[in-house]
Write an enzyme that holds these catalytic residues in place. Structure first.
Site, PDB file in Angstrom:
ATOM      1  N   ALA A  87      53.424  29.626 -22.328  1.00 14.04           N
ATOM      2  CA  ALA A  87      54.723  30.127 -21.864  1.00 14.04           C
ATOM      3  C   ALA A  87      55.748  28.991 -21.780  1.00 14.04           C
ATOM      4  CB  ALA A  87      54.564  30.799 -20.499  1.00 14.04           C
ATOM      5  N   ARG A 122      66.152  25.300 -29.575  1.00 14.20           N
ATOM      6  CA  ARG A 122      66.617  25.841 -30.857  1.00 14.20           C
ATOM      7  C   ARG A 122      67.935  26.589 -30.682  1.00 14.20           C
ATOM      8  NH1 ARG A 122      61.389  27.188 -32.159  1.00 14.20           N
ATOM      9  NH2 ARG A 122      61.600  29.337 -31.422  1.00 14.20           N
ATOM     10  N   SER A 177      50.504  22.625 -25.286  1.00 17.82           N
ATOM     11  CA  SER A 177      50.523  23.442 -26.492  1.00 17.82           C
ATOM     12  C   SER A 177      49.215  23.425 -27.288  1.00 17.82           C
ATOM     13  CB  SER A 177      51.666  22.945 -27.406  1.00 17.82           C
ATOM     14  OG  SER A 177      51.834  23.808 -28.489  1.00 17.82           O
ATOM     15  N   CYS A 224      42.291  29.956 -26.301  1.00 18.17           N
ATOM     16  CA  CYS A 224      41.517  31.092 -26.828  1.00 18.17           C
ATOM     17  C   CYS A 224      40.495  30.640 -27.871  1.00 18.17           C
ATOM     18  CB  CYS A 224      42.445  32.126 -27.457  1.00 18.17           C
ATOM     19  SG  CYS A 224      43.898  32.482 -26.467  1.00 18.17           S
ATOM     20  N   ASP A 250      50.678  33.549 -17.431  1.00 20.63           N
ATOM     21  CA  ASP A 250      49.585  33.986 -16.560  1.00 20.63           C
ATOM     22  C   ASP A 250      49.911  33.906 -15.070  1.00 20.63           C
ATOM     23  OD1 ASP A 250      48.119  34.382 -18.837  1.00 20.63           O
ATOM     24  OD2 ASP A 250      46.565  32.889 -18.377  1.00 20.63           O
ATOM     25  N   ALA A 271      47.465  35.895 -23.817  1.00 17.60           N
ATOM     26  CA  ALA A 271      48.293  34.909 -24.519  1.00 17.60           C
ATOM     27  C   ALA A 271      49.601  35.455 -25.107  1.00 17.60           C
ATOM     28  CB  ALA A 271      47.467  34.262 -25.626  1.00 17.60           C
ATOM     29  N   TYR A 286      44.099  55.239 -45.397  1.00 16.18           N
ATOM     30  CA  TYR A 286      42.727  55.591 -45.803  1.00 16.18           C
ATOM     31  C   TYR A 286      42.390  55.035 -47.179  1.00 16.18           C
ATOM     32  CZ  TYR A 286      39.005  58.053 -48.165  1.00 16.18           C
ATOM     33  OH  TYR A 286      37.889  58.315 -48.904  1.00 16.18           O
ATOM     34  N   TRP A 309      39.413  61.032 -42.359  1.00 18.28           N
ATOM     35  CA  TRP A 309      39.865  61.241 -40.977  1.00 18.28           C
ATOM     36  C   TRP A 309      39.441  59.994 -40.200  1.00 18.28           C
ATOM     37  CZ3 TRP A 309      43.048  65.001 -39.396  1.00 18.28           C
ATOM     38  CH2 TRP A 309      43.147  66.156 -40.181  1.00 18.28           C
TER      39      TRP A 309
HETATM   40  C1  LIG Z   1      38.309  30.229 -22.885  1.00 18.92           C
HETATM   41  C2  LIG Z   1      39.539  31.073 -22.951  1.00 18.92           C
HETATM   42  C3  LIG Z   1      39.654  32.030 -23.936  1.00 18.92           C
HETATM   43  C4  LIG Z   1      40.798  32.839 -24.001  1.00 18.92           C
HETATM   44  N1  LIG Z   1      40.865  33.765 -25.004  1.00 18.92           N
HETATM   45  C5  LIG Z   1      41.969  34.562 -25.078  1.00 18.92           C
HETATM   46  C6  LIG Z   1      42.091  35.516 -26.137  1.00 18.92           C
HETATM   47  O1  LIG Z   1      41.208  35.635 -27.001  1.00 18.92           O
HETATM   48  N2  LIG Z   1      43.205  36.287 -26.170  1.00 18.92           N
HETATM   49  C7  LIG Z   1      44.213  36.179 -25.235  1.00 18.92           C
HETATM   50  O2  LIG Z   1      45.212  36.907 -25.320  1.00 18.92           O
HETATM   51  N3  LIG Z   1      44.122  35.257 -24.236  1.00 18.92           N
HETATM   52  C8  LIG Z   1      43.032  34.455 -24.131  1.00 18.92           C
HETATM   53  N4  LIG Z   1      42.940  33.523 -23.133  1.00 18.92           N
HETATM   54  C9  LIG Z   1      44.040  33.462 -22.128  1.00 18.92           C
HETATM   55  C10 LIG Z   1      45.203  32.608 -22.639  1.00 18.92           C
HETATM   56  O3  LIG Z   1      44.728  31.337 -22.943  1.00 18.92           O
HETATM   57  C11 LIG Z   1      46.268  32.556 -21.558  1.00 18.92           C
HETATM   58  O4  LIG Z   1      46.757  33.860 -21.359  1.00 18.92           O
HETATM   59  C12 LIG Z   1      47.438  31.638 -21.911  1.00 18.92           C
HETATM   60  O5  LIG Z   1      46.997  30.326 -22.106  1.00 18.92           O
HETATM   61  C13 LIG Z   1      48.454  31.660 -20.773  1.00 18.92           C
HETATM   62  O6  LIG Z   1      49.454  30.724 -21.026  1.00 18.92           O
HETATM   63  P1  LIG Z   1      50.310  30.113 -19.833  1.00 18.92           P
HETATM   64  O7  LIG Z   1      51.279  29.177 -20.439  1.00 18.92           O
HETATM   65  O8  LIG Z   1      50.830  31.204 -18.965  1.00 18.92           O
HETATM   66  O9  LIG Z   1      49.272  29.354 -18.896  1.00 18.92           O
HETATM   67  P2  LIG Z   1      48.266  28.073 -19.215  1.00 18.92           P
HETATM   68  O10 LIG Z   1      47.882  28.124 -20.616  1.00 18.92           O
HETATM   69  O11 LIG Z   1      47.273  28.158 -18.145  1.00 18.92           O
HETATM   70  O12 LIG Z   1      49.274  26.868 -18.977  1.00 18.92           O
HETATM   71  C14 LIG Z   1      49.779  26.553 -17.720  1.00 18.92           C
HETATM   72  C15 LIG Z   1      50.050  25.057 -17.683  1.00 18.92           C
HETATM   73  O13 LIG Z   1      50.687  24.734 -16.457  1.00 18.92           O
HETATM   74  C16 LIG Z   1      50.165  23.494 -15.967  1.00 18.92           C
HETATM   75  N5  LIG Z   1      50.409  23.445 -14.529  1.00 18.92           N
HETATM   76  C17 LIG Z   1      49.889  24.265 -13.576  1.00 18.92           C
HETATM   77  N6  LIG Z   1      50.351  23.912 -12.351  1.00 18.92           N
HETATM   78  C18 LIG Z   1      51.161  22.847 -12.539  1.00 18.92           C
HETATM   79  C19 LIG Z   1      51.940  22.030 -11.645  1.00 18.92           C
HETATM   80  N7  LIG Z   1      51.941  22.263 -10.329  1.00 18.92           N
HETATM   81  N8  LIG Z   1      52.675  21.012 -12.161  1.00 18.92           N
HETATM   82  C20 LIG Z   1      52.676  20.779 -13.523  1.00 18.92           C
HETATM   83  N9  LIG Z   1      51.945  21.511 -14.410  1.00 18.92           N
HETATM   84  C21 LIG Z   1      51.219  22.537 -13.923  1.00 18.92           C
HETATM   85  C22 LIG Z   1      48.701  23.575 -16.351  1.00 18.92           C
HETATM   86  O14 LIG Z   1      48.110  22.294 -16.374  1.00 18.92           O
HETATM   87  C23 LIG Z   1      48.766  24.229 -17.724  1.00 18.92           C
HETATM   88  O15 LIG Z   1      48.856  23.292 -18.759  1.00 18.92           O
HETATM   89  C24 LIG Z   1      41.827  32.687 -23.040  1.00 18.92           C
HETATM   90  C25 LIG Z   1      41.701  31.725 -22.032  1.00 18.92           C
HETATM   91  C26 LIG Z   1      40.572  30.924 -21.985  1.00 18.92           C
HETATM   92  C27 LIG Z   1      40.453  29.894 -20.891  1.00 18.92           C
END
Ligand SMILES: Cc1cc2nc3c(=O)[nH]c(=O)nc-3n(C[C@H](O)[C@H](O)[C@H](O)COP(=O)(O)OP(=O)(O)OC[C@H]3O[C@@H](n4cnc5c(N)ncnc54)[C@H](O)[C@@H]3O)c2cc1C
Length: 446
Positions: free
Chosen positions: A11, A21, A38, A42, A281, A299, A424, A432
């Protein structure tokens, strides 16, 4: 204008890149507590399956690229500890021990979620592992090699636990799985979850649902997972029992929280505080079927919400309708997919659900290589609306789920969905399609 983002993964970096951009002269600062930004979390289970692959293959774009090519002020190893909405500042500590404070005009909280780790004895011993970020992935992969791991206990049976189970079996490890809840996949239609359970068992994995884990003990050559009525041992113990939103920063700043304590946001991703957005998340979302708030940490929503925030802080007015809870995972040879509501969720949301479960074929009659695909479809008796679909099969389930997902976004009835002109040809399904067969059967019951 200064746009500050807390969290540098899906996010956060989506928002940073798009804001830059759209408005080249915007001052965009990202504060990330770890050394990684980045990357594809998953992909970690699949990477884990292959000892030859580096975990860092999963990095989509390195920090220096964001800085040098995109002009983003990206500061890794910077943990934000407080948000002051009155002074419009964030402050925290860098890993080198230095404190920092930054002021913002617009703020995005994109702190993600954390793996739930029970506060029980032994859940910090060497060999005990959680899997959430890239560093966890590196640690697990290193540990497996350094300790010649041959036997693993997984606590949890959700999608990450199952993906990891497949990955470890691919490396010829013995895997046992345990969890406190008595039902294997409690959100799933029983016949479909039996298909998944049989697949896991057929791949040599012993599953023990219904066992409350009390502690982990150190034993000669490994660890022992202890329940009142069961003891399991391995050189490594992996916990994957779910995640919780990282919303403490927001809560302490007085922001409203929604379901499961995720940060409450409107359709434009704005929190209860002016100029503070939340995405990914850590934040909640509207469900397109119920119209209610929900929390589904996946994701696509994280990336899309990051983009929407970028649009909104650069003068746009982007509103996201919400999510349908569409999800898919693979376990050994099976694809497991869902979208929308199951019957219990539908009742909870005030619908009168009727469901059917059918078993169809993945290819046309007499076409070689066909296998079974199981479909549960749920509709609302009162309105005739399609409410949800679940599917399990060796092929064709993962992308077939997208048709009902789109139908849910469009608010289609089961009748309208049954009239969809779906594709199909013999190698891809019967004339179907199983989706249409399920809809036709459901219509008979409605
Ligand atoms: C093993 C695994 C498999 C997955 N497989 C799937 C899949 O197949 N399909 C799917 O849709 N989703 C999947 N997911 C979920 C997906 O990875 C998450 O939905 C996605 O990464 C969420 O992105 P985000 O940016 O919200 O959070 P995150 O990716 O959790 O990023 C949040 C970032 O914020 C940072 N942060 C947190 N608190 C602080 C703070 N106080 N100060 C500074 N930085 C901070 C963290 O270090 C982290 O880097 C999977 C997750 C895991 C762990």
């Amino acid at each position: 204008m200064r746009f500050v983002i807390i969290g540098g993964d899906a996010a956060g970096m989506s928002a940073a890149s798009r804001a830059k951009r759209r408005q080249r002269d915007m001052q965009v600062t990202v504060l990330e507590q770890t050394g990684d930004v980045s990357y594809s979390a998953c992909g970690m289970p699949y990477n884990m399956a292959d000892p030859a692959r580096e975990m860092d293959d999963l990095i989509v774009r390195h920090a220096h690229v964001f800085r040098e090519k995109q002009g983003i002020d990206l500061r890794i190893m910077h943990r934000v500890e407080t948000i002051d909405p009155v002074r419009r500042t964030v402050s925290g500590t860098a890993t080198d021990g230095d404190g920092f404070q930054l002021s913002y005009d617009k703020l995005l909280i994109a702190t993600g979620a954390s793996a739930i780790i029970p506060d029980l004895p032994g859940f910090d011993l060497p060999g005990f592992m959680g899997l959430k970020n890239l560093e966890d992935g590196r640690r697990i992969k290193r540990f497996m090699v350094d300790h010649e791991v041959g036997k693993v206990v997984i606590i949890g049976m959700g999608y990450i636990a199952l993906e990891m189970c497949e990955a470890l079996r691919a490396r010829n490890m013995d895997v046992t799985m345990v969890k406190p809840g008595p039902v294997f996949l409690p959100w799933m239609n029983e016949d479909l979850s039996s298909m998944v359970k049989e697949e896991v068992a057929a791949n040599g994995v012993a599953m023990y649902p219904g066992h409350e884990v009390r502690e982990i003990d150190r034993i000669d050559g490994g660890l022992k997972v202890v329940s009142p009525d069961l003891e399991l041992d391995g050189q490594m113990v992996l916990v994957a029992i779910g995640v919780r939103p990282n919303s403490d920063l927001a809560k302490n700043a007085g922001l409203q929280l929604g379901p499961k304590k995720a940060i409450a946001v409107d359709k434009g991703l704005l929190t209860s505080e002016n100029d503070i957005y939340a995405a990914g998340d850590c934040a909640d979302a509207y469900h397109v079927v119920t119209g209610r708030k929900t929390w589904v940490p996946l994701a696509l929503r994280a990336n899309r919400a990051g983009w929407a925030v970028a649009d909104n802080v650069t003068g746009g007015e982007k509103m996201l309708p919400g999510i349908a809870g569409t999800a898919v995972f693979k376990v050994f040879e099976l694809q497991v997919a869902r979208t929308g509501l199951n019957p219990a969720e539908a009742i909870e949301a005030g619908f009168e659900p009727i469901e059917v479960m059918i078993k169809g074929r993945t290819r046309a009659h007499a076409h070689p290589g066909a296998s079974t695909i199981g479909v549960e479809m749920v509709g609302d008796r009162k309105s005739g609306r399609l409410l949800g679909v679940q599917m399990v099969g060796k092929e064709g389930a993962a992308h077939r789920i997208d048709a009902p997902a789109v139908a849910l976004h469009a608010g289609m009835t089961v009748e309208a969905f049954s009239q969809s002109d779906l594709a199909y040809a013999p190698p891809f399904g019967p004339v179907w399609d199983p989706m249409l067969t399920a809809a036709n059967e459901l219509l008979k019951k409605m």
